[in-house]
Design an enzyme around this catalytic site. Structure first.
Site, PDB file in Angstrom:
ATOM      1  N   LYS A  18     -24.209 -33.050  -2.166  1.00 32.45           N
ATOM      2  CA  LYS A  18     -24.857 -32.592  -0.930  1.00 32.45           C
ATOM      3  C   LYS A  18     -25.983 -31.563  -1.173  1.00 32.45           C
ATOM      4  CE  LYS A  18     -21.905 -34.246   2.673  1.00 32.45           C
ATOM      5  NZ  LYS A  18     -20.593 -34.757   2.303  1.00 32.45           N
TER       6      LYS A  18
ATOM      7  N   ASP B  61     -13.065 -30.719  -5.060  1.00 31.22           N
ATOM      8  CA  ASP B  61     -14.183 -31.394  -4.420  1.00 31.22           C
ATOM      9  C   ASP B  61     -14.939 -30.335  -3.626  1.00 31.22           C
ATOM     10  OD1 ASP B  61     -15.935 -32.705  -2.798  1.00 31.22           O
ATOM     11  OD2 ASP B  61     -14.550 -34.307  -2.217  1.00 31.22           O
TER      12      ASP B  61
ATOM     13  N   PHE C  20     -11.639 -35.553   2.556  1.00 30.23           N
ATOM     14  CA  PHE C  20     -12.672 -36.579   2.474  1.00 30.23           C
ATOM     15  C   PHE C  20     -13.319 -36.467   1.102  1.00 30.23           C
ATOM     16  CE2 PHE C  20     -17.036 -38.162   2.903  1.00 30.23           C
ATOM     17  CZ  PHE C  20     -16.760 -39.449   3.315  1.00 30.23           C
TER      18      PHE C  20
HETATM   19  C1  LIG Z   1     -19.909 -35.910   1.746  1.00 30.75           C
HETATM   20  C2  LIG Z   1     -18.712 -35.687   0.918  1.00 30.75           C
HETATM   21  C3  LIG Z   1     -18.372 -36.562  -0.140  1.00 30.75           C
HETATM   22  C4  LIG Z   1     -19.129 -37.829  -0.417  1.00 30.75           C
HETATM   23  O1  LIG Z   1     -20.452 -37.605  -0.758  1.00 30.75           O
HETATM   24  P1  LIG Z   1     -21.480 -38.848  -0.686  1.00 30.75           P
HETATM   25  O2  LIG Z   1     -22.750 -38.265  -1.236  1.00 30.75           O
HETATM   26  O3  LIG Z   1     -21.562 -39.257   0.733  1.00 30.75           O
HETATM   27  O4  LIG Z   1     -20.940 -39.908  -1.541  1.00 30.75           O
HETATM   28  C5  LIG Z   1     -17.295 -36.233  -0.923  1.00 30.75           C
HETATM   29  N1  LIG Z   1     -16.562 -35.129  -0.683  1.00 30.75           N
HETATM   30  C6  LIG Z   1     -16.841 -34.289   0.323  1.00 30.75           C
HETATM   31  C7  LIG Z   1     -16.014 -33.067   0.519  1.00 30.75           C
HETATM   32  C8  LIG Z   1     -17.915 -34.546   1.171  1.00 30.75           C
HETATM   33  O5  LIG Z   1     -18.162 -33.717   2.182  1.00 30.75           O
END
Ligand SMILES: *Cc1c(COP(=O)(O)O)cnc(C)c1O
Length: 391
Positions: free
Chosen positions: A239, A210, A124
């Site tokens: 986050k 990520d 994700f």
């Molecule tokens: C939450 C998340 C995102 C996206 O972050 P947003 O602030 O919602 O755009 C991207 N990568 C990972 C692994 C995430 O958990």
């Protein structure tokens, strides 16, 4: 827009690991805004940082120098592999910056044909076009027009396919979460991460991590990749970086970012003084030994206890996985249903996840006593689930 399947819970205020609904019910919060409120709710240092900065200066635009931005970038670089930072408002924007940085790098190297970006199933990366194409989860891409050119998905753990991706002369980068969050708390083995680094160096491919969810102390080290003693070229974080205030960042080595020159990228809000003040306060706290030690101690306890519950409730729990305080519990009953039982019967809030998981994502400063309470509540939810499963 009706894009959320919301829990029937009106949240009013929070303190530490606790949340209160508008009807006065108290909940133990092991969602933490999906791994965002790393210091719990209403942490005094963050509250003070907001108040102090709110009276001074909120926003000016990146056409001016912003001292707080330089300071937080310095802190991030000092405690990571990175030399440079670009600030955003969200994780998905940090991913966009990472993808753009990777392609620009190859252009700057005289290899503009290197546009291919490989992601993995179960990933994700956020909801913008680049991010949904990089993760290639059909439920997020379908209905939104043609797939973007140059994005490919590999099966997580398929080393032969990944080898071919490295060997492809048009490959720009691979992108992955060292520990998957939404997709099911799967951690890529350390040896595989080190192998990826070797292959990337051999073939001139960039590695984008990520760490939006697994970074910022969540796994017990400041960055999840530290467990593998290797580093990426580019990393997206967000986050927990703002402790609940919307902040993201794309970190890179100077070499990887060499195509990101004046005018090629930007943001109105990214890195504004208010965000930087909160981000600095959150980062100083989360990157402290005290917090990281606490994560490892509590994670050890929670992992052991959840395994114990799995032994006692094989009719409810299939598997316990994850790393640090990014814990996933794979269930027999439907995970959404279980979340409702935990909430209503045990006043425990847990997050959902891919592969029929619930994720236990407490704040990083949760105490052992609070963790014990979480386990008691989880046990209660399991007992309720057992009765339901048995019919
Ligand atoms: C939450 C998340 C995102 C996206 O972050 P947003 O602030 O919602 O755009 C991207 N990568 C990972 C692994 C995430 O958990």
């Amino acid at each position: 827009m009706g894009v959320y399947n919301r829990a029937p819970l009106e949240v009013e205020r929070g303190q530490g690991v606790r949340l209160w609904s508008t009807d006065g019910t108290e909940y133990l919060d092991c969602v933490s805004g999906i791994s965002t409120n790393a210091l719990g709710h209403a942490h005094p240092k963050l509250v003070q940082a907001v108040k102090d900065q709110a009276e001074k200066l909120w926003h000016v635009s990146n056409i001016f120098k912003i001292p707080g931005q330089d300071a937080l970038a310095d802190s991030l670089c000092e405690k990571s592999f990175a030399d440079v930072v670009f600030f955003t408002n969200s994780g998905t924007e940090a991913i966009e910056c990472a993808l753009k940085t990777a392609r620009k790098f190859h252009v700057a190297n005289g290899q503009p044909e290197r546009i291919d970006i490989y992601g993995f199933d179960g990933s994700f990366h956020g909801r913008t076009y680049g991010a949904i194409n990089a993760a290639a989860n059909p439920s997020y891409t379908e209905g939104f027009g043609p797939k973007m050119e140059g994005f490919h998905q590999l099966k997580w753990g398929d080393k032969a396919a990944l080898t071919a991706a490295f060997e492809n002369p048009n490959t720009a980068a691979i992108i992955l979460e060292p520990v998957q969050g939404e997709g099911g708390c799967r951690a890529t083995p350390d040896a595989d991460l080190r192998w990826m680094r070797e292959m990337a160096d051999q073939y001139g491919v960039l590695i984008i991590f990520d760490e939006v969810q697994c970074g910022m102390g969540r796994t017990g080290k400041l960055w999840a990749h530290e467990w593998a003693s290797m580093t990426p070229d580019i990393m997206a974080i967000a986050k927990a970086l703002g402790g609940g205030f919307p902040i993201g960042a794309c970190l890179a080595t100077a070499e990887a970012a060499k195509g990101m020159t004046v005018g090629v990228h930007g943001s109105t809000f990214g890195g504004n003084p208010l965000a930087m003040a909160v981000g600095q306060a959150a980062f100083d706290e989360v990157s402290s030994d005290a917090i990281l030690d606490n994560v490892n101690e509590v994670a050890g306890y929670l992992t052991q206890q959840l395994h114990g519950l799995k032994e006692r409730f094989p009719d409810v729990i299939v598997e316990v996985r994850g790393k640090g305080l990014l814990l996933g519990v794979k269930l027999v009953p439907n995970n959404r249903e279980f979340m409702g039982w935990a909430r209503d019967e045990a006043k425990l809030l847990v997050a959902g996840g891919g592969d029929n998981l619930v994720r236990v994502l407490p704040p990083l400063n949760i105490t052992l006593d609070e963790a014990r309470e979480a386990i008691e509540k989880f046990e209660k939810a399991c007992e309720f689930a057992r009765a339901k499963v048995a019919g």
